[in-house]
Enzyme design. Structure first.
Site, PDB file in Angstrom:
ATOM      1  N   ALA A  64       1.126  -1.486   0.020  1.00 31.19           N
ATOM      2  CA  ALA A  64       0.035   0.170   0.077  1.00 31.19           C
ATOM      3  C   ALA A  64       0.856   0.725  -0.262  1.00 31.19           C
ATOM      4  CB  ALA A  64      -0.772   0.228   1.303  1.00 31.19           C
ATOM      5  N   GLY A 109       0.401  -5.006   0.434  1.00 32.82           N
ATOM      6  CA  GLY A 109      -0.737  -4.850  -0.185  1.00 32.82           C
ATOM      7  C   GLY A 109      -0.403  -5.820  -1.505  1.00 32.82           C
ATOM      8  N   GLU A 112      -0.537  -9.528  -0.555  1.00 30.36           N
ATOM      9  CA  GLU A 112      -1.525  -9.309  -1.057  1.00 30.36           C
ATOM     10  C   GLU A 112      -2.700 -10.122  -1.787  1.00 30.36           C
ATOM     11  OE1 GLU A 112      -2.145  -6.528   2.490  1.00 30.36           O
ATOM     12  OE2 GLU A 112      -3.098  -7.927   3.455  1.00 30.36           O
ATOM     13  N   GLU A 132       4.159  -5.161   7.492  1.00 28.89           N
ATOM     14  CA  GLU A 132       3.701  -4.176   7.801  1.00 28.89           C
ATOM     15  C   GLU A 132       3.705  -4.129   9.343  1.00 28.89           C
ATOM     16  OE1 GLU A 132       1.959  -6.377   5.902  1.00 28.89           O
ATOM     17  OE2 GLU A 132       0.961  -5.461   4.984  1.00 28.89           O
TER      18      GLU A 132
END
Ligand code: CAA
Length: 258
Positions: A64, A109, A112, A132
């Site tokens: 992200a 992300g 993911e 993270e």
């Protein structure tokens, strides 16, 4: 058509490429919105039978967008995670197979996003991780749920708690990817897999996706009952008659998605 993605359809394959190489394809809110739109197009375009998702440059996706998250309030940050999780669910749930061509960093992300694909093929250069906790957060695009389901609870926690990156061979060993290939072979390998899948009965492929995606969240008995329901559409299809007749007549089947 998109600012942060390349989108192209060739020979019934949709090529979706995250295209922010200077930021290692970090998932900004805008990229997330565009990914949602692109996979809606994949789902709805009758000319498309499968999609290949990759990243431009040296990353698949490095996570992200940290520059967009740094000043967010707690609630806004949580909302961004929920937006991302919806996009990942959408990619996982569309009716066509999605193959992740993991060309480089797949972190946070990005890992993911890779896990939301049906199948992951990694280049030898790929690196995976859920870093993270280095940033004081946890995976929020589905990672705490999809990673343990792929690699097991212990390895999933190991990756999420240590933030260690794993290389492509290790990702293969732990079940995070299905194949590792040379960088030049990445897209051709994914194309071959897409062509193979597209040569099968589309209604059956869709039912496999539904049965696996839903069943894996259930206890085995309920999952098998779900599979029983998912068998209905393929068994009622004309393609089933064609597939079985073709077998008995010793000829290749011609499926028509009917
Ligand atoms: N967000 C925003 N920008 C990012 C980014 C990210 N996730 N990852 C890389 N970039 C940017 C860098 O800031 C840098 O930009 P500038 O050139 O403008 O400085 C550019 O991409 C190149 O990155 P580096 O110079 O850092 O390249 P490197 O080769 O030295 O390192 C890397 C590569 C190891 C991938 C490193 O960039 C890195 O650690 N990136 C962050 C990875 C990360 O923590 N991802 C998780 C994000 S949080 C998340 O994803 C939460 C969730 O669950 C959804």
């Amino acid at each position: 058509m998109f600012e942060n993605l390349k989108y192209e359809v060739k020979d019934h394959i949709a090529y979706v490429t995250v295209n922010r190489p200077k930021a290692l394809n970090a998932l900004s809110k805008e990229v997330l919105d565009e990914l949602y739109q692109a996979f809606t197009m994949v789902d709805q375009d009758p000319e498309v039978g499968a999609a290949i998702l990759t990243g431009e440059g040296r990353a698949f996706v490095a996570g992200a967008d940290i520059s967009q998250m740094v000043d967010l309030s707690g609630i806004a940050g949580q909302d961004m995670m929920k937006q991302g999780a919806l996009v990942m669910n959408h990619i996982e749930e569309i009716s066509k197979p999605v193959i992740g061509a993991i060309n480089g960093f797949a972190l946070g992300g990005g890992c993911e996003l890779a896990m939301a694909c049906d199948i992951r093929i990694a280049s030898v250069n790929a690196k995976f991780g859920q870093p993270e906790v280095n940033l004081g957060i946890i995976p929020g695009f589905g990672g705490t749920q999809r990673l343990p389901r792929l690699v097991g609870k212990g390895m999933g926690k190991y990756m999420m708690m240590t933030a260690e990156m794993v290389n492509a061979q290790e990702a293969l060993r732990i079940g995070l990817v299905e194949k590792v290939v040379e960088a030049d072979d990445l897209i051709p390998t994914c194309e071959k897999i897409a062509q193979t899948i597209m040569s099968k009965a589309p209604i059956a492929i869709k039912a496999v996706k539904t049965a696996v995606n839903n069943g894996i969240m259930l206890d085995v008995k309920t999952g098998i009952a779900f599979e029983g329901e998912a068998c209905g559409a393929p068994f009622c299809s004309e393609d089933r008659k064609e597939g079985m007749t073709a077998f008995l007549e010793k000829r290749p089947a011609k499926f028509e998605n009917k």
